[in-house]
Design a protein around this motif. Structure first.
Motif, PDB file in Angstrom:
ATOM      1  N   ASP A   1     -28.857   2.744  93.501  1.00  0.00           N
ATOM      2  CA  ASP A   1     -28.406   1.604  92.925  1.00  0.00           C
ATOM      3  C   ASP A   1     -29.490   0.280  93.252  1.00  0.00           C
ATOM      4  OD1 ASP A   1     -26.330   3.135  92.135  1.00  0.00           O
ATOM      5  OD2 ASP A   1     -25.062   2.284  93.820  1.00  0.00           O
ATOM      6  N   LEU A   2     -30.026   0.544  94.259  1.00  0.00           N
ATOM      7  CA  LEU A   2     -30.817  -0.440  94.887  1.00  0.00           C
ATOM      8  C   LEU A   2     -32.178  -0.473  93.634  1.00  0.00           C
ATOM      9  CD1 LEU A   2     -32.130  -2.204  97.227  1.00  0.00           C
ATOM     10  CD2 LEU A   2     -33.402  -0.278  97.921  1.00  0.00           C
ATOM     11  N   ILE A   3     -32.667   0.584  93.109  1.00  0.00           N
ATOM     12  CA  ILE A   3     -33.560   0.465  91.944  1.00  0.00           C
ATOM     13  C   ILE A   3     -33.192  -0.274  91.016  1.00  0.00           C
ATOM     14  CG2 ILE A   3     -35.128   1.734  90.480  1.00  0.00           C
ATOM     15  CD1 ILE A   3     -35.634   1.937  93.859  1.00  0.00           C
ATOM     16  N   GLY A   4     -31.775   0.144  90.524  1.00  0.00           N
ATOM     17  CA  GLY A   4     -31.244  -0.904  89.572  1.00  0.00           C
ATOM     18  C   GLY A   4     -31.024  -2.172  89.753  1.00  0.00           C
ATOM     19  N   GLU A   5     -30.914  -2.491  91.034  1.00  0.00           N
ATOM     20  CA  GLU A   5     -30.889  -4.078  91.159  1.00  0.00           C
ATOM     21  C   GLU A   5     -32.205  -4.597  91.002  1.00  0.00           C
ATOM     22  OE1 GLU A   5     -29.140  -4.934  95.066  1.00  0.00           O
ATOM     23  OE2 GLU A   5     -28.042  -3.239  94.802  1.00  0.00           O
ATOM     24  N   VAL A   6     -33.221  -4.047  91.479  1.00  0.00           N
ATOM     25  CA  VAL A   6     -34.749  -4.164  91.285  1.00  0.00           C
ATOM     26  C   VAL A   6     -34.893  -4.441  89.717  1.00  0.00           C
ATOM     27  CG1 VAL A   6     -37.259  -3.681  91.486  1.00  0.00           C
ATOM     28  CG2 VAL A   6     -35.460  -3.256  93.445  1.00  0.00           C
ATOM     29  N   VAL A   7     -34.596  -3.685  89.114  1.00  0.00           N
ATOM     30  CA  VAL A   7     -34.743  -3.697  87.503  1.00  0.00           C
ATOM     31  C   VAL A   7     -33.896  -4.765  86.870  1.00  0.00           C
ATOM     32  CG1 VAL A   7     -34.611  -2.428  84.945  1.00  0.00           C
ATOM     33  CG2 VAL A   7     -35.298  -1.371  87.394  1.00  0.00           C
TER      34      VAL A   7
ATOM     35  N   LEU B   1     -50.938 -11.665  93.534  1.00  0.00           N
ATOM     36  CA  LEU B   1     -50.062 -10.513  92.877  1.00  0.00           C
ATOM     37  C   LEU B   1     -49.222  -9.898  93.743  1.00  0.00           C
ATOM     38  CD1 LEU B   1     -53.179  -8.744  91.057  1.00  0.00           C
ATOM     39  CD2 LEU B   1     -51.598 -10.538  90.070  1.00  0.00           C
ATOM     40  N   LEU B   2     -47.849 -10.123  93.249  1.00  0.00           N
ATOM     41  CA  LEU B   2     -46.820  -9.731  94.524  1.00  0.00           C
ATOM     42  C   LEU B   2     -46.437  -8.141  94.445  1.00  0.00           C
ATOM     43  CD1 LEU B   2     -44.278 -12.669  94.299  1.00  0.00           C
ATOM     44  CD2 LEU B   2     -46.178 -12.297  96.190  1.00  0.00           C
ATOM     45  N   ALA B   3     -46.705  -7.680  95.558  1.00  0.00           N
ATOM     46  CA  ALA B   3     -46.132  -6.184  95.530  1.00  0.00           C
ATOM     47  C   ALA B   3     -45.401  -5.702  96.593  1.00  0.00           C
ATOM     48  CB  ALA B   3     -47.528  -5.185  95.240  1.00  0.00           C
ATOM     49  N   ILE B   4     -44.497  -5.096  96.533  1.00  0.00           N
ATOM     50  CA  ILE B   4     -43.732  -4.237  97.587  1.00  0.00           C
ATOM     51  C   ILE B   4     -44.008  -2.864  97.366  1.00  0.00           C
ATOM     52  CG2 ILE B   4     -41.279  -3.937  98.531  1.00  0.00           C
ATOM     53  CD1 ILE B   4     -42.149  -7.012  98.633  1.00  0.00           C
TER      54      ILE B   4
ATOM     55  N   ARG C   1     -33.470  -8.349 100.823  1.00  0.00           N
ATOM     56  CA  ARG C   1     -33.802  -9.574 101.127  1.00  0.00           C
ATOM     57  C   ARG C   1     -35.132 -10.323 100.304  1.00  0.00           C
ATOM     58  NH1 ARG C   1     -35.643  -9.396 107.153  1.00  0.00           N
ATOM     59  NH2 ARG C   1     -35.605 -11.672 107.002  1.00  0.00           N
ATOM     60  N   TYR C   2     -35.929  -9.137 100.212  1.00  0.00           N
ATOM     61  CA  TYR C   2     -37.143  -9.557  99.348  1.00  0.00           C
ATOM     62  C   TYR C   2     -36.406 -10.114  97.822  1.00  0.00           C
ATOM     63  CZ  TYR C   2     -40.909  -7.414 101.971  1.00  0.00           C
ATOM     64  OH  TYR C   2     -41.746  -7.214 103.133  1.00  0.00           O
ATOM     65  N   LEU C   3     -35.425  -9.315  97.305  1.00  0.00           N
ATOM     66  CA  LEU C   3     -35.106  -9.622  96.030  1.00  0.00           C
ATOM     67  C   LEU C   3     -34.367 -10.989  95.912  1.00  0.00           C
ATOM     68  CD1 LEU C   3     -33.477  -5.975  94.866  1.00  0.00           C
ATOM     69  CD2 LEU C   3     -35.563  -7.447  93.825  1.00  0.00           C
ATOM     70  N   ASP C   4     -33.673 -11.217  97.030  1.00  0.00           N
ATOM     71  CA  ASP C   4     -33.017 -12.418  97.476  1.00  0.00           C
ATOM     72  C   ASP C   4     -33.856 -13.805  97.235  1.00  0.00           C
ATOM     73  OD1 ASP C   4     -30.667 -13.967  97.730  1.00  0.00           O
ATOM     74  OD2 ASP C   4     -31.319 -14.225  99.860  1.00  0.00           O
ATOM     75  N   HIS C   5     -35.000 -13.625  98.137  1.00  0.00           N
ATOM     76  CA  HIS C   5     -35.788 -14.783  98.091  1.00  0.00           C
ATOM     77  C   HIS C   5     -36.783 -14.852  96.779  1.00  0.00           C
ATOM     78  CE1 HIS C   5     -35.255 -14.290 102.557  1.00  0.00           C
ATOM     79  NE2 HIS C   5     -35.783 -15.496 102.506  1.00  0.00           N
ATOM     80  N   PHE C   6     -37.145 -13.737  96.301  1.00  0.00           N
ATOM     81  CA  PHE C   6     -38.041 -13.831  94.854  1.00  0.00           C
ATOM     82  C   PHE C   6     -37.018 -14.467  93.734  1.00  0.00           C
ATOM     83  CE2 PHE C   6     -40.483  -9.553  95.925  1.00  0.00           C
ATOM     84  CZ  PHE C   6     -41.144 -10.424  96.950  1.00  0.00           C
ATOM     85  N   ARG C   7     -35.599 -14.160  94.018  1.00  0.00           N
ATOM     86  CA  ARG C   7     -34.900 -14.750  93.090  1.00  0.00           C
ATOM     87  C   ARG C   7     -34.746 -16.440  93.265  1.00  0.00           C
ATOM     88  NH1 ARG C   7     -30.020 -16.307  93.812  1.00  0.00           N
ATOM     89  NH2 ARG C   7     -29.600 -15.400  95.781  1.00  0.00           N
ATOM     90  N   ARG C   8     -34.509 -16.621  94.438  1.00  0.00           N
ATOM     91  CA  ARG C   8     -34.619 -18.133  94.555  1.00  0.00           C
ATOM     92  C   ARG C   8     -35.941 -18.699  94.393  1.00  0.00           C
ATOM     93  NH1 ARG C   8     -33.727 -19.073 100.232  1.00  0.00           N
ATOM     94  NH2 ARG C   8     -33.167 -17.042 100.756  1.00  0.00           N
ATOM     95  N   TRP C   9     -36.978 -18.099  94.667  1.00  0.00           N
ATOM     96  CA  TRP C   9     -38.316 -18.794  94.329  1.00  0.00           C
ATOM     97  C   TRP C   9     -38.680 -18.796  92.883  1.00  0.00           C
ATOM     98  CZ3 TRP C   9     -41.272 -15.351  98.682  1.00  0.00           C
ATOM     99  CH2 TRP C   9     -40.804 -16.085 100.106  1.00  0.00           C
ATOM    100  N   GLY C  10     -38.060 -17.698  92.293  1.00  0.00           N
ATOM    101  CA  GLY C  10     -38.486 -17.893  90.749  1.00  0.00           C
ATOM    102  C   GLY C  10     -39.588 -16.940  90.617  1.00  0.00           C
ATOM    103  N   VAL C  11     -40.003 -15.952  91.241  1.00  0.00           N
ATOM    104  CA  VAL C  11     -41.084 -15.292  91.182  1.00  0.00           C
ATOM    105  C   VAL C  11     -40.687 -13.809  90.842  1.00  0.00           C
ATOM    106  CG1 VAL C  11     -42.606 -16.711  92.823  1.00  0.00           C
ATOM    107  CG2 VAL C  11     -41.505 -14.699  93.728  1.00  0.00           C
ATOM    108  N   LYS C  12     -41.419 -12.923  90.175  1.00  0.00           N
ATOM    109  CA  LYS C  12     -41.612 -11.548  89.844  1.00  0.00           C
ATOM    110  C   LYS C  12     -42.545 -10.629  90.457  1.00  0.00           C
ATOM    111  CE  LYS C  12     -38.282 -11.890  86.737  1.00  0.00           C
ATOM    112  NZ  LYS C  12     -37.426 -13.112  87.348  1.00  0.00           N
ATOM    113  N   ALA C  13     -42.297  -9.621  91.036  1.00  0.00           N
ATOM    114  CA  ALA C  13     -43.113  -8.714  91.640  1.00  0.00           C
ATOM    115  C   ALA C  13     -43.070  -7.406  91.078  1.00  0.00           C
ATOM    116  CB  ALA C  13     -42.798  -8.781  93.242  1.00  0.00           C
TER     117      ALA C  13
END
Ligand SMILES: [Zn+2]
Length: 275
Positions: free
Chosen positions: A59-65, A5-8, A33-45
């Motif tokens: 804005d950052l929270i908007g990107e997470v969503v 279970l991935l959590a930041i 950096r986390y978002l970028d890696h998660f996107r490349r790995w195809g995982v959701k956290a």
């Protein structure tokens, strides 16, 4: 099927350091950096987000969503539950939810108490969480601990009200000391073969492995300052800086080996299988 279970835990470590905002800003860059890696790995956290951080970086929270991750609460200003009355906790949580919604978060189902501070003494928090519509909490450290801990809670996820699940953080018993082996400093500092083995064992037994990583856990450029909750001990503070560069490479190995998902995804499956 069990999973990692991935959590930041999305908080700004400068907020609890004296004159903290004088230090370099680390949250936006490292969260991306986390978002970028998660996107490349195809995982959701799951991003357990402090209200104050959501207000500072909407804005950052908007990107997470927008990236499809789950937004969840982690306290409005990261106050441990024993520092709040039930009424103050409710207000704190409402502020936290409002901040996430204003930053674009949709349905909010999850909560993680700051510092895993939900214990037997503050278990009143569950009724409030259920009342506000939460469906899960990951707030208990089910062992004796110098800070917080609820040894008798047990290690399994279970329902604590009619509608609310608690998923205690997964511990691994090191000699004399059970530790959250896939969390922050432990994940960086302990030998990786041990961590990988412990995760495999937990998942093999049908128990998901809970995690928590912070923006600072991968921040190799952060200035040296004393971190909170260490009692001013310099040798412990030293550990806070070790292994930051290897966190993402280690996670990369794990996501190839194990199913990774957000807490919300896992809880949805729990709800389906128990109803
Ligand atoms: Zn936290």
């Amino acid at each position: 099927m069990s999973s990692l279970l991935l959590a930041i835990d999305l908080e700004d470590v400068r907020d609890w350091v004296e004159n903290g905002t004088g230090y370099r800003e680390g949250v936006p860059k490292n969260t991306r950096r986390y978002l970028d890696h998660f996107r490349r790995w195809g995982v959701k956290a799951t991003f357990f987000t402090v209200g104050r951080v959501a207000r500072r970086y909407p804005d950052l929270i908007g990107e997470v969503v927008a990236a499809g991750h789950e937004l969840a609460c982690h306290g409005n200003v990261h106050l441990q539950l024993d520092k709040l009355s039930p009424q103050q906790f409710r207000e704190d949580l409402e502020e936290n939810m409002l901040a996430l919604r204003q930053a674009g978060g949709g349905e909010i189902k999850g909560f993680r108490a700051p510092t895993f501070s939900l214990t037997e003494r503050t278990a009143w928090a569950y009724e409030i969480l259920a009342d506000l519509g939460f469906s899960y909490s990951s707030s208990v450290l089910p062992a004796q601990n110098p800070l917080y801990g609820w040894p008798s809670f047990g290690h399994e996820a279970r329902k604590v009200t009619k509608t609310l699940w608690e998923l205690p953080i997964t511990l691994h018993r090191l000699p004399g000391l059970p530790v959250p082996i896939a969390g922050g400093v432990y994940f960086r500092v302990l030998p990786f073969f041990l961590t990988r083995w412990a995760i495999g064992r937990s998942i093999g037994r049908g128990r998901p492995m809970g995690t928590y990583f912070h923006p600072y856990d991968i921040d190799t450029e952060q200035e040296r300052f004393m971190h909170p909750d260490l009692g001013g001990k310099h040798h412990l503070n030293m550990l806070m800086y070790i292994g930051r560069a290897r966190l993402l490479p280690r996670l990369d190995v794990l996501r190839r080996a194990f199913l990774c998902e957000s807490y919300g995804e896992y809880v949805s499956r729990l709800q389906t299988s128990s109803s």
